[in-house]
Design an enzyme around this catalytic site. Structure first.
Site, mmCIF file in Angstrom:
data_model
loop_
_atom_site.group_PDB
_atom_site.id
_atom_site.type_symbol
_atom_site.label_atom_id
_atom_site.label_comp_id
_atom_site.label_asym_id
_atom_site.label_seq_id
_atom_site.Cartn_x
_atom_site.Cartn_y
_atom_site.Cartn_z
ATOM 1 N N CYS A 142 0.834 -1.203 0.000
ATOM 2 C CA CYS A 142 0.000 0.000 0.000
ATOM 3 C C CYS A 142 0.870 1.255 0.000
ATOM 4 C CB CYS A 142 -0.915 -0.002 1.225
ATOM 5 S SG CYS A 142 -2.202 -1.269 1.164
ATOM 6 N N CYS A 223 -3.713 0.061 -3.311
ATOM 7 C CA CYS A 223 -4.285 0.397 -2.003
ATOM 8 C C CYS A 223 -3.503 1.544 -1.380
ATOM 9 C CB CYS A 223 -4.291 -0.823 -1.076
ATOM 10 S SG CYS A 223 -2.656 -1.539 -0.752
#
Length: 321
Positions: A142, A223
């Site tokens: 992420c 993400c």
């Protein structure tokens, strides 16, 4: 009632064993009592029959002309395509990202070939490439996803320095396919090295389908905060017809991606400001409608440093020191 006596024997009389003489038996079966020369001739005849049969079958197959591959207006597949795919896979999984050394490069190569061989290059679908995507599946951490549009060179200069960042081409499958061209033919199992459809002009080619498919998956898997490097020195820094504008921005998942940062980079000496341009406002509206926060930076300083490495004497670079 009178008991019946024993029935009279009806068998023919058998000569007692003690009086029977056995005649000697030949070591060879009388029915196969052939001379050595005759046997040799028979063996040779059998071999000739087998060879004649194979030659007849082979003549039919070998004499059949290979199917002609359809001719297109674009350049053909990259020479030695399978070998390049296999070599890049090994380089990525054994050298660049050894944490992926468990990936089976032979299976990946086969899945890539199966996606387009024996198929019309203008009839490819996303489903053709799904087995390949599954074999090359990779998790990008992420906050480490970097998109780009009309700024490939600069974006990849940045990821070479910041190696924890990933563009699509920094993933296994993107690394394997980057810069390559390929196509097959519906009537052949051969790669078409002579010509392929142009990616846009002639049809939705198999290469176009591939990049749209993997770009969609790359965006879906993103993400955290994601970034995009845009070219501020062209009229539309955000182009709705680019891969980022058509595919990636619409496949970001708001539940996984709360924010997107745009780094709008200008050529050295270009002092224009693009974060307030109409195309950037279009991008902001798309993201707002998808509940994704948007921020924009003109000439993002860390990326600007990379531009100044090639132009250290330029006046716009002295202010960075």
């Amino acid at each position: 009632m009178a008991t019946a006596g024993p029935l009279p024997r009806t068998d023919p009389e058998v000569e007692p064993m003690s009086n029977h003489r056995f005649s000697p038996v030949s070591e060879e079966d009388p029915s196969c009592n052939l001379s050595t020369k005759a046997k040799l001739c028979l063996a040779i005849l059998c071999v000739l029959v087998v060879l004649a049969t194979l030659a007849a079958v082979g003549g039919v197959l070998w004499g059949r002309p290979a199917p002609e591959l359809k001719e297109w207006d674009g350049k053909g597949s990259t020479p030695n395509f399978p070998e390049i795919v296999l070599g890049r896979c090994y380089t990525y999984t054994k050298v660049l990202r050894p944490e992926l050394r468990h990936k089976d490069c032979r299976k990946i190569e086969k899945a890539f070939m199966d996606a387009f061989l024996y198929k019309d290059p203008c009839s490819s679908t996303e489903q053709d490439y799904l087995p390949l995507l599954e074999l090359t599946n990779q998790t990008v951490p992420c906050n480490k996803t970097l998109f780009w549009s009309k700024s490939s060179e600069l974006a990849h200069q940045y990821t070479r320095v910041q190696q924890e960042m990933f563009t699509l081409e920094n993933t296994l499958l993107g690394y394997i396919a980057d810069g390559l061209k390929w196509c097959g033919d519906a009537a052949s199992s051969e790669i078409n090295y002579g010509s392929c459809p142009k990616m846009v002009e002639q049809c939705n080619s198999t290469v176009s389908v591939f990049w749209n498919t993997v770009s969609k998956r790359f965006a879906e898997n993103a993400c955290g905060v994601v970034q995009v490097v845009l070219n501020g020195s062209i009229s539309n820094a955000f182009n709705k017809n680019s891969t980022f504008g058509r595919v990636e921005i619409y496949n970001l998942r708001p539940e996984k991606v709360p924010s997107l940062q745009a780094w709008v980079m200008h050529d050295i000496g270009d002092h224009s400001v693009s974060c307030s341009s109409s195309s950037i406002n279009d991008m902001k509206l798309i993201l707002s409608n998808r509940n994704i926060k948007f921020t924009c930076h003109d000439n993002y300083r860390p990326v600007k440093f990379l531009q100044c490495v090639k132009n250290p004497e330029h006046s716009s670079c002295s202010s960075l020191i």
